[in-house]
Design an enzyme around this catalytic site. Structure first.
Site, PDB file in Angstrom:
ATOM      1  CG  ASN A  16       2.172  -2.962 -10.824  1.00 37.07           C
ATOM      2  OD1 ASN A  16       1.821  -3.325  -9.388  1.00 37.07           O
ATOM      3  ND2 ASN A  16       2.652  -1.296 -10.635  1.00 37.07           N
ATOM      4  CB  CYS A  86       4.374  -3.059  -3.643  1.00 40.29           C
ATOM      5  SG  CYS A  86       3.935  -3.316  -5.422  1.00 40.29           S
ATOM      6  N   GLY A  87       1.461  -5.717  -4.068  1.00 39.53           N
ATOM      7  CA  GLY A  87       1.627  -7.556  -3.985  1.00 39.53           C
ATOM      8  C   GLY A  87       1.898  -7.210  -5.274  1.00 39.53           C
ATOM      9  CG  ASN A 162      -0.786  -0.148  -0.102  1.00 40.65           C
ATOM     10  OD1 ASN A 162      -1.513  -1.336   0.062  1.00 40.65           O
ATOM     11  ND2 ASN A 162      -0.735  -1.266  -1.433  1.00 40.65           N
ATOM     12  NE  ARG A 214       0.854   5.550  -0.505  1.00 38.62           N
ATOM     13  CZ  ARG A 214       1.114   5.490   0.789  1.00 38.62           C
ATOM     14  NH1 ARG A 214       0.743   6.170   1.745  1.00 38.62           N
ATOM     15  NH2 ARG A 214       1.078   3.931   1.089  1.00 38.62           N
ATOM     16  CB  CYS A 222      -2.474  -1.737  -7.821  1.00 41.35           C
ATOM     17  SG  CYS A 222      -2.144  -1.086  -6.473  1.00 41.35           S
ATOM     18  CB  THR A 224      -2.162  -3.405  -2.048  1.00 43.07           C
ATOM     19  OG1 THR A 224      -1.541  -2.363  -3.057  1.00 43.07           O
ATOM     20  CG2 THR A 224      -1.093  -4.677  -1.461  1.00 43.07           C
TER      21      THR A 224
HETATM   22  N1  LIG Z   1       1.795  -2.058  -6.795  1.00 40.33           N
HETATM   23  C1  LIG Z   1       1.752  -2.052  -5.908  1.00 40.33           C
HETATM   24  C2  LIG Z   1       1.249  -1.018  -4.862  1.00 40.33           C
HETATM   25  C3  LIG Z   1       2.789  -0.587  -4.632  1.00 40.33           C
HETATM   26  C4  LIG Z   1       2.969   0.772  -3.367  1.00 40.33           C
HETATM   27  C5  LIG Z   1       1.278   1.710  -3.673  1.00 40.33           C
HETATM   28  N2  LIG Z   1       1.430   2.158  -5.050  1.00 40.33           N
HETATM   29  C6  LIG Z   1       1.319   1.914  -2.530  1.00 40.33           C
HETATM   30  O1  LIG Z   1       2.079   3.306  -2.623  1.00 40.33           O
HETATM   31  O2  LIG Z   1       1.063   1.765  -1.560  1.00 40.33           O
HETATM   32  C7  LIG Z   1       1.199  -3.683  -5.268  1.00 40.33           C
HETATM   33  O3  LIG Z   1       1.001  -3.957  -6.922  1.00 40.33           O
HETATM   34  O4  LIG Z   1      -0.042  -3.324  -4.667  1.00 40.33           O
END
Ligand SMILES: N[C@@H](CCC[C@H](N)C(=O)O)C(=O)O
Length: 293
Positions: A16, A86-87, A162, A214, A222, A224
């Site tokens: 990521n 963003c985790g 999120n 998103r 991702c 999170t």
């Molecule tokens: N890649 C991230 C999450 C980034 C935010 C996500 N796209 C959102 O809009 O909530 C992760 O590693 O958590």
């Protein structure tokens, strides 16, 4: 004629990937268009998102956290939208601080739009894993359905700061092309939109996932989302640390690597995984159309 230069780094956590903009005093104005340009994989630097590194005291959204956390992770999705958390990003953010000599191995606090997150950088300098306390999971409940083409699945609404919709499939290929967002209903369950994770079993306490993020499309990981997957899988498996007093831990495979995630009886979730800086450089501020404050 010389133009102002803006420094950047490129890094990733389980692939990521992020453009990191060190902007300690909060002087770089990053419009949504500028973020989209940075993240463009053909005409820009290319990334799933941007991590702007700002002193909490220098950012209006983070000032109240400045006593607890010196640094604020100003995270943006690749389409320029803002997200709460963003985790994978917070691990890479911590790795940047370590590389820049702004923190050592050990513990630090990072301010995010979802609140302060505690990070632990393992000792093996550049290569060690980073562990993040991701805060407490929220399970808003309600029936949610995810549809891809002519197939639909029930999904779990999981909030890790999120939003996430997590669903179990027989085969990760069932998710189809995740560059476009799957349909999630009812829309009212996610007033700000959602990330969507498709999950298959790999073994005891071991799953694999694909994600539509998103604001970024399909990504290789991702953080999170993996935490949301861990909690949804534990509940499906009948494991709830809040009821049993026994912590649970799962391995979550993503297309870009592996994360290890645990949940404690108080509902807090902890994630461990890699965080790597791969390059650094500078670009002309004029290319970005960015105003320096
Ligand atoms: N890649 C991230 C999450 C980034 C935010 C996500 N796209 C959102 O809009 O909530 C992760 O590693 O958590």
């Amino acid at each position: 004629m010389s133009t102002a230069q803006i420094a950047f780094l490129k890094g990733h956590g389980t692939e990521n990937d992020f453009v990191i903009i060190p902007d300690h005093d909060g002087l770089v104005e990053l419009s949504p268009a500028a973020v989209a340009r940075l993240c463009d994989r053909r005409a820009g630097l290319g990334a799933d998102g941007v991590l702007r590194v700002v002193r909490s005291a220098a950012h209006p959204e983070a000032r109240a956290m400045a006593d607890e956390a010196e640094w604020f992770m100003d995270y943006r999705n690749s389409d320029g939208t803002v997200a709460e958390m963003c985790g994978n990003g917070v691990r890479v953010f911590a790795r940047y601080l370590q590389r820049a000599g702004l923190t050592g191995a050990g513990d630090l606090a990072v301010a995010t739009r979802a609140g302060v997150r505690r990070v632990h950088i393992a000792k093996e300098s550049a290569g060690g894993d980073v562990t993040v306390s991701m805060g407490k999971v929220l399970l808003p409940g309600g029936d949610v359905t995810v549809t891809v083409g002519d197939r639909s699945w029930p999904a779990h609404n999981v909030n890790m700061g999120n939003p996430h919709a997590v669903l179990f499939v027989d085969d990760l290929a069932d998710a189809g092309n995740l560059y476009t967002a799957p349909l999630v209903t009812p829309a009212a369950a996610y007033p700000e939109g959602t990330n969507v994770e498709f999950v298959v079993d790999r073994g005891p306490r071991h799953v694999a996932m694909r994600v539509h993020e998103r604001g970024s499309g399909e990504t290789r990981s991702c953080g999170t989302g993996a935490c949301a997957v861990m909690v949804a899988t534990a509940r499906r498996d009948g494991a709830d640390p809040a009821l049993t007093g026994v912590p649970v831990s799962y391995t979550v495979d993503v297309p870009g690597g592996r994360l290890v995630i645990g949940e404690s009886p108080d509902g807090s979730v902890e994630m461990t995984g890699p965080a790597v800086i791969v390059a650094e450089g500078a670009f002309d501020a004029s290319w970005l159309g960015t105003a320096l404050g």
